[in-house]
Each structure stands twice: as structure tokens, then as C-alpha cells.
Write an enzyme that holds these catalytic residues in place. Structure first.
Site, PDB file in Angstrom:
ATOM      1  CG  ASN B  32      -1.655   0.479   0.991  1.00 25.56           C
ATOM      2  OD1 ASN B  32      -1.303   2.495   1.242  1.00 25.56           O
ATOM      3  ND2 ASN B  32      -2.942   0.660   1.224  1.00 25.56           N
ATOM      4  CB  THR B  55      -5.875   1.718  -3.562  1.00 23.60           C
ATOM      5  OG1 THR B  55      -6.394   3.267  -2.523  1.00 23.60           O
ATOM      6  CG2 THR B  55      -6.935   1.613  -3.827  1.00 23.60           C
ATOM      7  CD  GLU B  56      -5.857   3.741   2.189  1.00 22.52           C
ATOM      8  OE1 GLU B  56      -5.289   3.138   0.731  1.00 22.52           O
ATOM      9  OE2 GLU B  56      -5.494   4.328   2.601  1.00 22.52           O
ATOM     10  CG  ASN B  57     -10.230   3.209  -2.801  1.00 22.56           C
ATOM     11  OD1 ASN B  57      -9.383   3.276  -3.093  1.00 22.56           O
ATOM     12  ND2 ASN B  57     -10.844   3.775  -4.184  1.00 22.56           N
ATOM     13  CB  SER B  97     -10.148  -2.786   1.945  1.00 23.12           C
ATOM     14  OG  SER B  97      -9.003  -1.630   1.178  1.00 23.12           O
TER      15      SER B  97
END
Lengths: 230, 226, 226, 230
Positions: B32, B55-57, B97
Site C-alpha cells: 500500500n 488501495t484502502e478504498n 479492505s
């Protein structure tokens, strides 16, 4: 960038499992049970296993092979009523059995997969399922602490996989497979179909390959996977 | 993206730091890249390099960023950049996520910093009274990635050191930073404190020590440059 | 399944109980039918009746059961019966399946029973020393469905009452049963205890009281039959 | 059996929301934000709202309209750095802001949707995010109790829905929508496409219709949904 290839043979993937391992097995009844991986566990004679599974399958199939072969030390399960071998092994003390409420087992596994330490729930309060469990008070309510569960290995049955380990399941063969596929140090998948990278739409992926370590394509679907005539 | 190899001979000190950080990524990793400098690491990865960017979304397997004209309105990274999928990309919800992050499936995160302490403490989300927009996903990335590295200029705009004995700002996570890439050096966090690992070419160990707010332990032999 | 209407004029007392229980289901409900007698309720729903049947192994929108020859090996209900999808069916994992139950989206569950107490306590999963295969999903269904009803013969095989002042077996859930359908009567659990609501045709209130291990409160006027 | 029809108009669905409601809004940045439902909230002048959302969108779009119109009392959020209006409203005390770690907000919402009371986690321990939170000890470790969150209403943006409320999302427009769609007493969905029952494969459903109350087909996709030129 490109995504790495995790395909391997079942022999090699299972060889890395040590005796004494804690092993999650997907499946609810027949659908979603990794029958071929279980056979490989038996063939390689892995001993002293702690098995986590929804149910004990039926006599002569799946998890029952581990009981009959004497490879299982402990079974964490929600129901074993359809397998007389399992009940006998429990009653005779050959295996230790821990019974969980079904949805709480699913949530404890999911919590393990989500990197949480525990969940708080009122399920089972004032029943014997609460015995011996930590109780805390939150906002004036008594709640059970149900610790997250992680395993050394999860054995998963998928309908379709790509080489990175993205998975899809069919119908009620999904059941415990997705939460278990997130909750183990090593996730081994048997898949009925292997497609190239990009063969599964990114929106259709049910278990992201990030959680998966080994993909083993099945060469045949034995009759254990079939419709059971009752 | 460079052409089959990691970038070489980058002149600008910041770009050199980013190029050096890119070599921290081993084949097969799940990584990340935080907003800001870390995102630029992507430009220094060899084409076809086997890495899964998260990606955290809600995406694993980020492909190249897209210009406005080619963008998909439903496909952004956590910084709002329009990105593209790769063969094998997957989308998932925000709970999954961060499940990935907290459960140990994220091999490496690269984050920006306001301050890093010699104990590995990181402060990168809040300047009380000036800037407190919320930490987003930074707390979990900094606390749970298997390896946490920081990309930052060695000093702030006023020339004050950002590598300190102790952080003065509210912490993002305590004791998790393993390595720091700056425009002057590569510095490891060790049980003894900061250890100089590499020097930016043209920079001396003395200069790095003077720009650092804590003792910098030097290696025994020659110091490699980047 | 019957032809556009709820079943009428069923002769066998058990089948009559099941047919009566089917009328408990209001249009638009989400319903879980427990293994055994409750599953048979499905046969008494009018064709096309708007109801979403849930099974805890991961399906909402159960369609008709299928014979061996037509079965899909991947599609069973929690009792192992081969079922079929409807237009609008969805499959989900076991965590989501019980999320639905615990978060209040299950309007009604119909369960079997070993014993029911006048306080609404239910015992249906364990006979110590004889039968302890695990509760499966019963604990959560009994504790969290918005309405919990029981289908059971009024007495056990030896003629002992199953409706009692207190349960003697380990509980599934405490105080959640709202109504009991038996081969003799429909009985509500009220703050005062058991209340007779309906009688099976040909049965008297006196016979029901004699087969019940707790006081049965009678309604003021006539007692409807089913 | 057949599955009931939950389609309705946006006016009617939103009219049932009381002033003072706790409202979850899907979306992360632009993708997945229920812009049209938010406009309807503003048009109907719902007041004193507590809003739960990942972020505060940007000035002039989405959640910002609620701030500007003075309809929001409190915002529970993970990050509002892109919206100067939101930061100003926070600093001037016009809205109360509660900041959460992003994944913990997602898990607290999911726990609400899963009928759990709380999760136990070590995320944020020894940071100021832990201040004021209940701490318990489990197996010798100190852990934060993070209570589950449920809302009166969740407003969801789907790519595709059927009349029963089965939903699918596109790409990173999924984000907080699935957990929120499980965690509210009333779940209202705006959908870009409405297909007949059976139009979504049962394996492809991302939010089961069981969790959904109202389906509102969008008649147009305003420019708020588009690519933002920066």
C-alpha cells in the site's frame, strides 16, 4: 505491474502443513467441502490435527476420513448430528469436540480474518453455550467475549480461480469458505476451474487473491462432490 | 513506469529518494502506497514487475493511473487519482479492505511523515490547532502492515529535523516504522535508535547527522550511496 | 404447494397443524423454517405467495425442493434438502447469513421443540447423555428472529407434555417463543403464561389442558377451531 | 413463492426519514455516494441529522450540501481533508465531528449490520483515538471496545438493483455501501439501473435484497457522479 502466479500441486501445498496444525475446512454438508484436499491430508498422514468446520459431514465422506484415520485431535464444529462416527468418537473420548453457535463460529472466523481480537455478543447468554466464557459489561449490558479464531491452514473449495488466487463459489457451496479463506496463515484452494488472470471480472471476485497462498486445480470431481441419494 | 528495470541515474534528490524506495519492493509483495510522495513510487517500478498494489478504498491490483479523458468515474485510489485495473484485479468493500491490512496480508506500506522518532513512532495525521482532518486509513496501515517504511524530506520547510528522539505531534502508531527514505539518506530504526544505511550521493554522514534530531549510528565500513 | 390459496380441509392432525402454521406467514415476510415439521409449511403456501424463505447455509429466496434427478449438487438448504432458486434469489456466505438473523431482518422463524416453557423458554437442541450433536443455527434463530413460533406435537411419544411450566432440558433461548402450533391447539405465550388461542377441530379445551404441563388460560368467548 | 417488489419514488422513500435521524451515506470520494438521495434530503429539509460517512466529499458536492444548508448536527467520519467547508464548520462548532480510523469505522458499521454489540481491537491503542474508550483485558492483552454502529437510515448508491433489492456495485463505488446496507433500520437505495427479478445472477448479488427496504431508480446521472477534473 503484474500479479504473481500461485498455482501449484496439491501434494506440494499439503506437504507444507505440519503435524499438530489447526486446519479450517470450508463446506456446509457436501457443498463447498474440499474433499480432495482432505484426501491428500489423509494420504500424507498429517497427525494430531485440530479441525474447524461447520459440520462433520456424513460417515464415509470428507471430515469423517480424518476421524476414522485417527488424525484428528479436536473438532470445533456447530453440528455433527449426521455423522454417527463423529458422535461415537466424541462420546468415547477419541476426539475432543467444541460446539459453537453457527453464526458465532462464522463471526469468530471472520473476526480472525479481519484482524480483530474478538467480538462481543449476547448470543448464547443464559444458555450452557455461555459457560466458561468471559463476560464483560458494556453500556449496562452483559455480553459474551467471543475470541477471534485464526488457523494455521485453511482448505478451501472454489468453483473458479485465477492464478493470483481470486475465487468464486457456486450457490450454497460458498458458506464458510470466504471467511475461512481470510483467516489462516496459509490458504490452500482446490478449484474446479482455473481461468487465466482477467478471467474473473474484478467486480465478481468473491475472495480476493490477496488472501490466498496456493491454487490447486482439480483434475477430477469424485462422487463425494455429487448429489447424495437419501 | 520505467522500461523493465528499476530507475537509475535520477538527478533530483526527491526523485532519487523515491526511486530508491521503489527498490524496497520485492517481487510478489502486497503493497500500500500512501498519499503524496509514496504514490510516486509506482512510476519507478519496472514494467510487468510482479507486485499487488492495494488501495484502502477497495482494490487489489492497481494498474496505471489514467488521464481525465480516459478515467472511469467509479475507479479511484484512496487519494482520488483515477486508476485502472490489471488482469487479476479485484474490488471489495471497505471492511474487507482493512481486513486485509489488519490480518497481516499487507507486506509493506510506504507512508509520509510529519515526524518519526528513533523508537519507530510515527506522527503523520494531525497538527493540533492547524490541521486535523482525520487519519483516514493511516492508523491501521502504520500499525498493521508487516513492514512500515516512511518516505519524507529529511527536514521540514523551515529546515527543522523530522527524524527526532521523540515525536511532539499526536502519534499515528507507536514503534512500527522500520526504515526511512529521505532526500539525504536511508535510515533504519534499530533497538539502538537511528542507524544510517545509505547516503544520497553527494551527501555526507555529517550533514545527515546535523539534519537529524537524534543520534545517528554509523555503520562500521563504507556507506553505500543511492 | 397448493393452488393459489392456503390449504383447507386437511384431515391428518399434524398436517392440519402445519397448514394452520402456514397462515402465520404474512405477505412480504422473511422467514426461516427449521428442520423437520417446520420445513413442511412450505407445501401449504399458496403458489406465488410473496415470501422470502431464508436458509442459514446461505440463501434467501428458496424455491421448490427438487428430486434427486433434478438436483444441483451445490444447492441445498440447511437440512440437506436439494432446493431451487427463484427469480431474485441470492446466495451469501455463512457470516452474512447470520448477520441477517441477528440484525433483525428475519421476520419469523418456525422451530421444532423438545420442550417449551410458559415463559417462552425453548429447549430443542440437546438431551444430555442421549443426544448432543450441537445446536447449529438454532440458538441464533430462537434468540433473534423478530417472531419465534414453534411447531410440535402437543406431547412426546410417551404422551408426556412438551408445554411445561419450566424446561428441564438445556435451553436454546430464554423467553423468545411467542406462539406454539401443535396437533391439538394454537397456544400463545403471554405475560400470564400459556393462553389457548385455537383448538384443532374435534379437540376440547379440557383435553388440551390435560396434555399441557402448565396452566392454560382460556379466552373469554368462543374458541376458534382449525 | 415469489419475492416482493420494493420499488418506490425517492420522494416517498425520503419522506419517511424523521428530523434528528442518524443517516449513513455510502461512498468514498465521489464513487458510491448517493448524490441524488442527498439532494432529496436537502429538498425536503430534514434537520438535525447525524451523518455517518467515510469522508465529507468536496465543497459543493454530496455531504457538503447538508453542511451548507445547516441540516447536519454531527458528522462521524474518517477524513474530511478535501472539504474546507467541513473543516470550517467543525472549527467554528457548527457541526460536531467524531473522527474514526477508517477500517474501524467500516467494522463498527459491519458489526451493527451483523447484530453484534461491539468488536475488540488493538487499533489506535496508545494514540489519542483511544481516549475515552472502554478498555478491557482479554488473555492478558489490553483491547479497545469499539461499539457497533447502527443507523435509522442508510442511503446507498448501487449500479444495478432488482425490485426485491438485490444490489451490485461497480469498481471502487462499492466501498462503504455493502456494510451500511446491512446496518440500518431503513435502507434506501438509488440505482443507476433497475432489472427484473432474476436479472442479477444469485451468485453475483453483492447486497442481498433481504437487507433493503426501498429501491429508487435514478432517472438521470448528474455531473456530480462524473470524473472530477483537478
Amino acid at each position: 505491474m503484474s500479479l504473481p502466479d500461485k498455482t501449484t500441486t496439491m501434494e506440494e501445498a499439503v506437504a507444507a502443513i505440519p503435524d499438530g496444525a489447526v486446519v479450517m475446512l470450508g463446506g456446509f454438508g457436501v457443498p463447498g467441502t474440499p474433499f480432495t484436499l482432505i484426501h491428500e491430508l489423509v494420504r500424507q498422514g498429517k497427525r494430531d490435527l485440530t479441525v474447524i468446520k461447520n459440520d462433520a459431514n456424513e460417515a464415509g465422506m470428507g471430515v469423517d476420513h480424518l476421524i476414522v484415520a485417527g488424525l484428528m485431535r479436536k473438532l470445533i464444529v456447530t453440528h455433527l448430528g449426521l455423522n454417527a462416527n463423529a458422535i461415537a468418537a466424541m462420546n468415547e473420548g477419541r476426539i475432543k469436540v467444541e460446539l459453537c453457535a453457527q453464526g458465532i463460529l462464522a463471526e469468530r472466523i471472520r473476526a480472525g480474518g479481519a484482524g480483530l481480537q474478538a467480538i462481543l455478543t449476547d448470543i448464547g447468554l443464559e444458555t450452557e453455550l455461555a459457560e466458561g466464557k468471559q463476560v464483560i459489561e458494556m453500556a449496562g449490558k452483559r455480553l459474551l467475549v467471543e475470541p477471534a479464531i485464526r488457523a494455521d491452514v485453511a482448505l478451501i473449495h472454489a468453483d473458479c480461480a485465477d492464478p493470483f488466487g481470486n475465487l468464486t463459489y457456486l450457490a450454497t457451496a460458498r458458506n464458510f469458505n470466504p471467511p475461512m479463506a481470510m483467516a489462516a496463515e496459509r490458504v490452500i484452494v482446490e478449484t474446479e476451474r482455473l481461468v487465466p488472470l482477467g478471467g474473473i471480472s474484478p467486480d465478481a471476485v468473491e475472495t480476493p487473491g490477496v488472501f490466498v497462498d496456493h491454487i490447486c486445480p482439480l483434475t477430477q470431481i469424485s462422487e463425494e462432490y455429487g448429489v447424495v441419494r437419501r | 513506469m520505467s522500461d523493465g528495470n528499476f530507475s537509475e541515474n535520477v538527478q533530483d534528490p526527491r526523485a532519487r529518494m523515491v526511486a530508491r524506495a521503489a527498490r524496497e519492493i520485492a517481487p510478489g509483495m502486497v503493497v500500500n502506497l500512501g498519499i503524496g510522495l509514496p504514490t510516486k513510487v509506482i512510476d519507478h517500478l519496472p514494467e510487468g514487475f510482479p507486485v499487488c498494489l492495494h488501495t484502502e478504498n477497495g482494490m487489489a491490483g492497481i494498474g496505471p493511473t489514467l488521464p481525465y479523458e480516459a478515467a472511469d468515474r467509479n475507479l479511484i485510489d484512496a487519494g482520488g487519482a483515477y486508476v485502472s485495473p490489471l488482469p487479476g484485479t479485484s474490488y471489495f468493500d471497505s471492511a474487507v479492505s482493512f481486513a486485509l491490512v489488519r490480518s497481516g496480508r499487507l507486506d509493506l506500506t510506504m507512508l509520509g511523515a510529519f515526524e518519526v522518532a528513533e523508537s519507530g513512532d510515527l506522527a503523520n495525521w494531525k497538527i493540533p490547532g492547524k490541521f486535523s482532518p482525520g487519519a483516514g486509513g493511516a492508523i491501521e496501515l502504520a500499525q498493521k502492515a508487516r513492514r512500515v517504511v516512511v518516505l519524507t524530506t529529511h527536514t521540514d520547510r523551515k529546515g527543522n529535523p523530522k527524524l527526532l528522539r521523540q515525536c511532539t505531534l499526536p502519534l499515528t502508531a507507536r514503534g512500527h516504522v522500520a526504515r526511512i527514505f529521505t532526500d539525504m539518506a536511508v535510515v533504519d530504526v534499530t533497538p539502538r535508535g537511528f542507524a544510517l544505511v545509505e547516503l544520497a550521493s553527494g551527501t555526507t554522514a555529517k550533514e545527515v547527522q546535523e539534519a537529524t534530531g537524534a543520534t545517528l549510528h554509523l555503520p562500521a565500513g563504507d556507506i553505500p550511496t543511492f
